[in-house]
Design an enzyme around this catalytic site. Structure first.
Site, mmCIF file in Angstrom:
data_model
loop_
_atom_site.group_PDB
_atom_site.id
_atom_site.type_symbol
_atom_site.label_atom_id
_atom_site.label_comp_id
_atom_site.label_asym_id
_atom_site.label_seq_id
_atom_site.Cartn_x
_atom_site.Cartn_y
_atom_site.Cartn_z
ATOM 1 N N ASP A 36 0.846 -1.192 0.000
ATOM 2 C CA ASP A 36 0.000 0.000 0.000
ATOM 3 C C ASP A 36 0.887 1.251 0.000
ATOM 4 O OD1 ASP A 36 -2.185 1.645 0.141
ATOM 5 O OD2 ASP A 36 -2.999 0.784 1.981
ATOM 6 N N ASP A 37 0.947 1.946 -1.117
ATOM 7 C CA ASP A 37 1.758 3.168 -1.252
ATOM 8 C C ASP A 37 3.256 2.894 -1.179
ATOM 9 O OD1 ASP A 37 -0.696 4.389 -1.249
ATOM 10 O OD2 ASP A 37 -0.339 5.671 0.477
ATOM 11 N N ARG A 79 -6.695 -0.529 -7.126
ATOM 12 C CA ARG A 79 -7.054 -1.904 -6.759
ATOM 13 C C ARG A 79 -8.158 -2.440 -7.666
ATOM 14 N NH1 ARG A 79 -4.747 -2.918 -1.590
ATOM 15 N NH2 ARG A 79 -3.521 -1.076 -1.078
ATOM 16 N N LYS A 128 -6.248 -5.366 2.944
ATOM 17 C CA LYS A 128 -7.018 -4.210 2.496
ATOM 18 C C LYS A 128 -7.757 -4.532 1.201
ATOM 19 C CE LYS A 128 -6.475 0.784 1.781
ATOM 20 N NZ LYS A 128 -5.509 1.896 1.840
ATOM 21 N N HIS A 130 -10.900 -2.452 -0.028
ATOM 22 C CA HIS A 130 -11.058 -1.062 -0.475
ATOM 23 C C HIS A 130 -11.666 -0.939 -1.866
ATOM 24 C CE1 HIS A 130 -9.248 3.240 0.089
ATOM 25 N NE2 HIS A 130 -10.397 3.074 0.742
ATOM 26 N N HIS A 187 1.420 2.429 4.063
ATOM 27 C CA HIS A 187 0.504 3.582 4.007
ATOM 28 C C HIS A 187 0.608 4.433 5.274
ATOM 29 C CE1 HIS A 187 -3.289 5.812 3.738
ATOM 30 N NE2 HIS A 187 -3.424 5.382 2.495
ATOM 31 N N ASP A 279 0.208 -0.428 -5.191
ATOM 32 C CA ASP A 279 -0.965 0.117 -5.868
ATOM 33 C C ASP A 279 -0.715 1.458 -6.544
ATOM 34 O OD1 ASP A 279 -0.653 1.359 -3.415
ATOM 35 O OD2 ASP A 279 -2.771 1.317 -2.869
ATOM 36 N N ASN A 280 0.157 2.292 -5.983
ATOM 37 C CA ASN A 280 0.366 3.631 -6.550
ATOM 38 C C ASN A 280 1.657 4.220 -5.996
ATOM 39 O OD1 ASN A 280 -2.418 4.079 -4.544
ATOM 40 N ND2 ASN A 280 -0.461 4.931 -3.889
ATOM 41 N N ARG A 288 2.030 9.939 -5.006
ATOM 42 C CA ARG A 288 0.647 9.474 -5.134
ATOM 43 C C ARG A 288 -0.290 10.591 -5.602
ATOM 44 N NH1 ARG A 288 -1.815 7.747 0.400
ATOM 45 N NH2 ARG A 288 -2.060 9.996 0.541
#
Length: 507
Positions: A36-37, A79, A128, A130, A187, A279-280, A288
């Site tokens: 995540d991030d 996602r 996660k 989401h 994150h 994811d990003n 991001r």
């Protein structure tokens, strides 16, 4: 019988990865790990400042993609693209799927877990999720923020290890599985749990009130140890922020090691395709929510027990998170169905990555699409990156670029904001004014200008490149039913010819 065997052989010819096995049914599984991030804060991508031995071990069994990109730099939209193979503007997940934002994919989308379930492949998600609605993203086994604390299922690596064990313990011997482990690290905690630190680096570390994660050995870094990317201000505040991020990166790495250990001890290591990515972009300035390299470039490791000839090798091929769904469908030999969303036929524009596990591929183009992050952050952008050139189309370019909540309260951004307001040097490669206000078209030669600082869109010498990339981007938008394809100076009227009708709005 001979006629049937002919068609069996013919079918094998058309499977790019040459995985047909006569006389037996070989079991195949997939483990998809998404951070995540996370970015390139790992030794795998030459960041020697942070220790990531488990990612390094996975890389030795993988093809390491050097040019992997997300198709959208925002959590839920990204996602959704991972799990559908469709860009956010096509699957409907325009922004974050949470609280009052509540963006959701269209009801008719055929997601990866849906298609796998229909093919009798057992599906599981830990961490996660989401994304929604649940009917579009069904999983047989689900331990996510929808039924648990996201801190527990996404950051507590002991809890994650036990959930993976639970999933694998009841796995039927001959039934394939798809397990998606979505870590919440690294994150930011942001404004949601500030007591745990900017990146939740204190969560579970054994200090008073922080709880303890038994399988985690916290690793701490000093601001002097970190490696500051070009797109982050090199200031004491940013260095301390990065040091906190590194601690959670090492928790992520140890968690990945535990997940792979469970896979190995359950006896599935040698028949499971393992994919790792994020994811990003990382939650720092220019990261991001941006479609620059710093917001879209991702780590990607793909480990196949059936393609050992390229283990440990690097690939320069341009690949995308849009490729994950077609890759997994190819691995299971499941065709993508023919169906419509509304009246428009749906097609995947990503590709299977399995051929890249056999030999280097000439792929050199990826596309990106962003509309919102939080509901107040409407800033639609489209982008194409081909070879050395990146073209970004900012549709809302007359408005300031928006800032999301947890990034706003971060030490790095607050320091940048205060330095700008106080007229002090920011140690950043651009000004906040330049960050907020952008040109409609941004064209960069990333080889000559890796920091994407010199916009070539108005340079006559680059006119042919600009027009070629604009044409390719527009073609992709039409192919993916982009509602923004005519913006910002025209309106889409699909039943008329031409379909883009001018607004005469001076743009």
């Amino acid at each position: 019988m001979a006629f049937a065997n002919f068609f069996l052989v013919l079918g094998c010819v058309f499977i790019l990865s040459s995985r047909c096995i006569f006389g037996q049914s070989k079991r195949r599984n997939v483990l998809l790990i998404i951070a995540d991030d996370a970015g390139f804060e790992t030794e795998v991508y030459n960041n020697s400042a942070v220790r990531t031995p488990h990612l390094r071990a996975l890389a030795r069994r993988s093809v390491i993609f050097r040019n992997a990109f997300t198709s959208v730099s925002s959590c839920s939209p990204s996602r959704s693209t991972i799990l559908t193979g469709l860009p956010q503007h096509q699957n409907g997940m325009y922004g974050l799927h949470q609280d009052i934002h509540h963006f959701s994919s269209f009801d008719g989308v055929r997601s990866l877990p849906l298609l796998l379930g229909q093919a009798n492949i057992r599906t599981g998600i830990i961490g996660k999720k989401h994304v929604g609605p649940g009917e579009v993203y069904p999983f047989d086994f689900a331990r996510t923020e929808e039924n648990s604390s996201v801190l527990q299922v996404g950051r507590n690596i002991t809890r994650i290890r036990l959930l993976v064990r639970d999933f694998l313990r009841v796995q039927e011997a001959q039934r394939p599985f798809f397990l998606y482990v979505a870590f919440h690290d690294p994150h930011r905690c942001g404004h949601s749990q500030p007591q745990y630190g900017p990146f939740c680096e204190k969560f579970g570390n054994g200090e008073a009130g922080m709880g303890r994660i038994p399988d985690w050995t916290p690793q701490h870094y000093t601001p002097e140890q970190v490696k500051v990317p070009y797109f982050i201000p090199d200031t004491p505040a940013a260095r301390a922020d990065l040091a906190a991020q590194y601690t959670t990166i090492s928790r992520l790495d140890q968690g990945i090691g535990l997940v792979l250990q469970e896979l190995r001890e359950a006896g599935f290591e040698n028949d499971t395709l393992v994919i790792y990515s994020s994811d990003n972009g990382i939650p720092f300035p220019n990261g991001r929510t941006n479609l620059y390299w710093s917001g879209t470039a991702e780590p990607m490791l793909v480990s196949s027990p059936e393609h050992r000839q390229r283990w440990g090798q690097e690939s320069q091929a341009y690949v995308s998170l849009l490729d994950i769904t077609p890759t997994i469908l190819d691995w299971f030999n499941i065709p993508y169905p023919a169906y419509n969303l509304g009246k428009q036929p749906v097609q995947l524009t990503g590709r299977s990555l399995l051929p890249a596990l056999i030999s280097e591929q000439p792929w050199s183009t990826v596309f990106a699409s962003q509309s919102l992050h939080e509901v107040t952050m409407y800033y639609p952008m489209r982008a194409v990156h081909q070879g050395p050139y990146r073209l970004v189309h900012n549709l809302n370019y007359k408005m300031p670029f928006p800032i999301d909540q947890d990034f706003y309260v971060s030490p790095t951004f607050q320091d940048l904001l205060n330095r700008t307001q106080g007229g002090r040097p920011t140690a950043w490669f651009k000004t906040l004014q330049e960050y907020y206000y952008r040109d409609r078209w941004e064209l960069y030669d990333t080889r000559a200008d890796p920091t994407e600082s010199r916009n070539l869109a108005s340079d006559p010498a680059h006119g042919p490149v600009l027009e070629s990339l604009r044409a390719q981007l527009r073609k992709w938008q039409w192919a993916t039913s982009d509602p923004w394809v005519c913006g910002p100076d025209a309106v889409l009227e699909a039943k008329l010819t031409p379909q883009c009708r001018p607004l005469f709005n001076g743009l």
